[in-house]
Design a protein around this motif. Sequence first.
Motif, PDB file in Angstrom:
ATOM      1  N   LEU A  13     -15.752 -68.631 -42.548  1.00 20.15           N
ATOM      2  CA  LEU A  13     -15.597 -68.626 -41.292  1.00 20.15           C
ATOM      3  C   LEU A  13     -17.444 -68.420 -40.854  1.00 20.15           C
ATOM      4  O   LEU A  13     -18.106 -67.460 -41.225  1.00 20.15           O
ATOM      5  CB  LEU A  13     -14.878 -67.194 -40.629  1.00 20.15           C
ATOM      6  CG  LEU A  13     -13.528 -67.167 -40.199  1.00 20.15           C
ATOM      7  CD1 LEU A  13     -13.092 -65.779 -39.152  1.00 20.15           C
ATOM      8  CD2 LEU A  13     -13.135 -67.853 -39.226  1.00 20.15           C
ATOM      9  N   PRO A  37     -11.180 -52.038 -42.760  1.00 18.33           N
ATOM     10  CA  PRO A  37     -12.537 -52.333 -42.304  1.00 18.33           C
ATOM     11  C   PRO A  37     -12.642 -52.813 -41.140  1.00 18.33           C
ATOM     12  O   PRO A  37     -12.571 -54.046 -41.090  1.00 18.33           O
ATOM     13  CB  PRO A  37     -13.862 -52.119 -43.251  1.00 18.33           C
ATOM     14  CG  PRO A  37     -13.631 -52.967 -43.917  1.00 18.33           C
ATOM     15  CD  PRO A  37     -11.986 -52.072 -44.383  1.00 18.33           C
ATOM     16  N   SER A  38     -14.085 -52.821 -39.815  1.00 20.25           N
ATOM     17  CA  SER A  38     -14.225 -53.375 -38.779  1.00 20.25           C
ATOM     18  C   SER A  38     -14.186 -55.058 -39.548  1.00 20.25           C
ATOM     19  O   SER A  38     -15.434 -54.402 -40.180  1.00 20.25           O
ATOM     20  CB  SER A  38     -14.185 -53.018 -37.926  1.00 20.25           C
ATOM     21  OG  SER A  38     -14.206 -53.523 -36.721  1.00 20.25           O
ATOM     22  N   LYS A  42      -8.865 -58.333 -40.517  1.00 23.73           N
ATOM     23  CA  LYS A  42      -8.134 -58.805 -40.412  1.00 23.73           C
ATOM     24  C   LYS A  42      -7.304 -59.254 -39.379  1.00 23.73           C
ATOM     25  O   LYS A  42      -5.804 -59.861 -39.322  1.00 23.73           O
ATOM     26  CB  LYS A  42      -7.353 -57.056 -39.671  1.00 23.73           C
ATOM     27  CG  LYS A  42      -7.965 -56.244 -40.850  1.00 23.73           C
ATOM     28  CD  LYS A  42      -7.588 -54.738 -40.501  1.00 23.73           C
ATOM     29  CE  LYS A  42      -8.277 -54.213 -38.949  1.00 23.73           C
ATOM     30  NZ  LYS A  42      -9.983 -54.397 -39.443  1.00 23.73           N
TER      31      LYS A  42
HETATM   32  N1  LIG Z   1     -14.414 -68.001 -35.166  1.00 27.10           N
HETATM   33  C1  LIG Z   1     -14.667 -67.068 -36.369  1.00 27.10           C
HETATM   34  N2  LIG Z   1     -16.373 -68.381 -36.321  1.00 27.10           N
HETATM   35  C2  LIG Z   1     -17.285 -67.894 -37.251  1.00 27.10           C
HETATM   36  N3  LIG Z   1     -17.195 -66.038 -37.396  1.00 27.10           N
HETATM   37  C3  LIG Z   1     -15.439 -65.623 -36.920  1.00 27.10           C
HETATM   38  C4  LIG Z   1     -15.008 -66.552 -36.045  1.00 27.10           C
HETATM   39  N4  LIG Z   1     -13.590 -65.033 -35.354  1.00 27.10           N
HETATM   40  C5  LIG Z   1     -13.866 -64.130 -36.784  1.00 27.10           C
HETATM   41  N5  LIG Z   1     -14.906 -64.566 -37.427  1.00 27.10           N
HETATM   42  C6  LIG Z   1     -15.704 -63.635 -38.094  1.00 27.10           C
HETATM   43  O1  LIG Z   1     -15.001 -62.926 -39.301  1.00 27.10           O
HETATM   44  C7  LIG Z   1     -14.963 -61.225 -39.297  1.00 27.10           C
HETATM   45  C8  LIG Z   1     -13.371 -61.125 -39.872  1.00 27.10           C
HETATM   46  O2  LIG Z   1     -13.207 -61.011 -38.634  1.00 27.10           O
HETATM   47  P1  LIG Z   1     -12.108 -60.614 -37.560  1.00 27.10           P
HETATM   48  O3  LIG Z   1     -10.582 -60.956 -38.415  1.00 27.10           O
HETATM   49  O4  LIG Z   1     -12.071 -60.485 -36.174  1.00 27.10           O
HETATM   50  O5  LIG Z   1     -12.061 -58.931 -38.384  1.00 27.10           O
HETATM   51  P2  LIG Z   1     -11.032 -58.194 -37.516  1.00 27.10           P
HETATM   52  O6  LIG Z   1      -9.997 -57.841 -37.481  1.00 27.10           O
HETATM   53  O7  LIG Z   1     -10.416 -57.240 -39.367  1.00 27.10           O
HETATM   54  O8  LIG Z   1     -11.846 -56.378 -37.587  1.00 27.10           O
HETATM   55  C9  LIG Z   1     -15.757 -60.906 -38.133  1.00 27.10           C
HETATM   56  O9  LIG Z   1     -17.151 -60.844 -39.095  1.00 27.10           O
HETATM   57  C10 LIG Z   1     -15.912 -62.390 -37.808  1.00 27.10           C
HETATM   58  O10 LIG Z   1     -17.150 -62.085 -36.894  1.00 27.10           O
END
Ligand SMILES: Nc1ncnc2c1ncn2[C@@H]1O[C@H](COP(=O)(O)OP(=O)(O)O)[C@@H](O)[C@H]1O
Lengths: 246, 255
Positions: A13, A37-38, A42
Amino acid sequence: MPEIVVEGISKTLGGLLTLGEINVNAADKDFVGILGPSGCGKSTLFNIISGLMRPDQGCVFIDGHDVTGKTGRVSYMRQKDLLLPSLNILENVSIPLVLKGLPRKKACDQALEHFKQFGLAGFEKYYPRQLSGGMRQRAAMLRTYLFSSDILLLDEPFASLDAITKRKMQSWLIDVFNQINPTVMFITHDVDEALYLCDRIYVLSECPTVVKLEIKIPFCRPSHGRTIVDPVYGVIRDAVMEALAI
Amino acid sequence: MKKYINTADRIVPVVFILILLVLWEYLVKLKSIPDWILPGPLQIVRTLAENAPLIARHAQSTLLECLAGFIVAIVFSFVVAFLMDEIALFKNAVYPLIVASQTIPIISVAPLFIIWFGYGMLPKIIVVVLVCFFPIAISLLGGLAAVDSDYLELFRSMQAKRLHVFRMVKLPLAMPAFFSGLRISAAYSVMGAVIGEWLGAKQGLGTYMTLSQRSFQVDRVFAAILAVTVLSAALFALVSFIERIVIPWNRFTEK
Ligand SMILES: Nc1ncnc2c1ncn2[C@@H]1O[C@H](COP(=O)(O)OP(=O)(O)O)[C@@H](O)[C@H]1O
Ligand SMILES: [Mg+2]
């Protein structure tokens, strides 16, 4: 058999390899926790399982069918309740049935049958904004259940609630799920919540994310809802904490 | 929160306006300013009462033009906003044009409508549409674009069709923004109609104003201004009333 098998999922991503190679599964009626971790991906993993997003590599099998990139088989609930402020609770909850083509009246009747079980009886005519966070999450849960009753993906459903409401919602969830017996994948970043609710837990690492630890929980979903005193609890908790590098 | 405005807060502006009116009346009397330069508020009300049937007849045409233009503008806004929201290419092509069109002063193009469409109601209605369209369309479009994408993903995960998503999610969530645009243009619409009438008409408050002004009946001009104000306020109130009926849920604030 409602079971989920996720095989070798990876996803990049924004130029960053977010999901390394993820293998997770949930057997029929399993309650599987995903801890991590955040920002480790996930929610991205759930977006892929639900078919909203395509993985770069790997496949998602549900009931033995390849459903990679296809929506519609599982229902997916998020931290935000995402109830429509323009509809009352009953209308909100019957949305999945309406989308499946049921006439509005019939959808409402069918949804109404579950209101008592989900602790929503008496709140049918209220608008979401009139209700507390806990009640709204219940409504969101029922809406999720009415879309697909046997496989639920829950993405931090209680993360925005205060500690007391959260605890209440957890025992409520145990109560309801003991009746409906779905297959569940449950994302949380609360270790105790995971230990309290899940049969099995996957602990994910930082990006690029892989499964760092998979652990079975022997005392999940206690019916009394109190603190678990089993000495194994501390051992498992420590193992999970260590995997999370806390 | 509106509920907690106390009565003192309501009384203050009313008292202030009353003081201004009394001051105005007093100055006109004190300096014995003639009516054809500046009439006092009492004289204006008297003129309005004396000419009530005539002004009402003129107001009726103005109101008709407003409502017609207003409704056309609403329909038009919905069509354009829907197309823009659904078709990115259409938005990219049309949006800059709509914004740019706002730099054209209405007053400079309105005479053209008279040339093209005569002295009837049509050119006035067109002016009203032009004045109202922009605030309505822009606020509706803004409301549609501001819908939380998580709603859209949720509905996508439930395999909702695009039209369903538009009708169930986007449109209702955009309604509060739409109505704030609507309230603004409700007030503008009267102005649009009056401008149209200034430039040439058989009927309407704008016509009445120009006729009165040419014969130095300044009290009548003011009476017409008063009528215009009342009309604008009434339309504003009407929109607020409709808003309450259409989106009753918007009264509840987030807990
Ligand atoms: N559509 C996207 N484009 C680019 N980066 C993304 C996108 N969606 C999420 N991310 C990035 O991918 C990573 C994982 O996001 P996410 O799955 O929401 O994490 P979590 O739910 O574990 O907190 C984060 O660093 C986020 O910024
Ligand atoms: Mg997340």
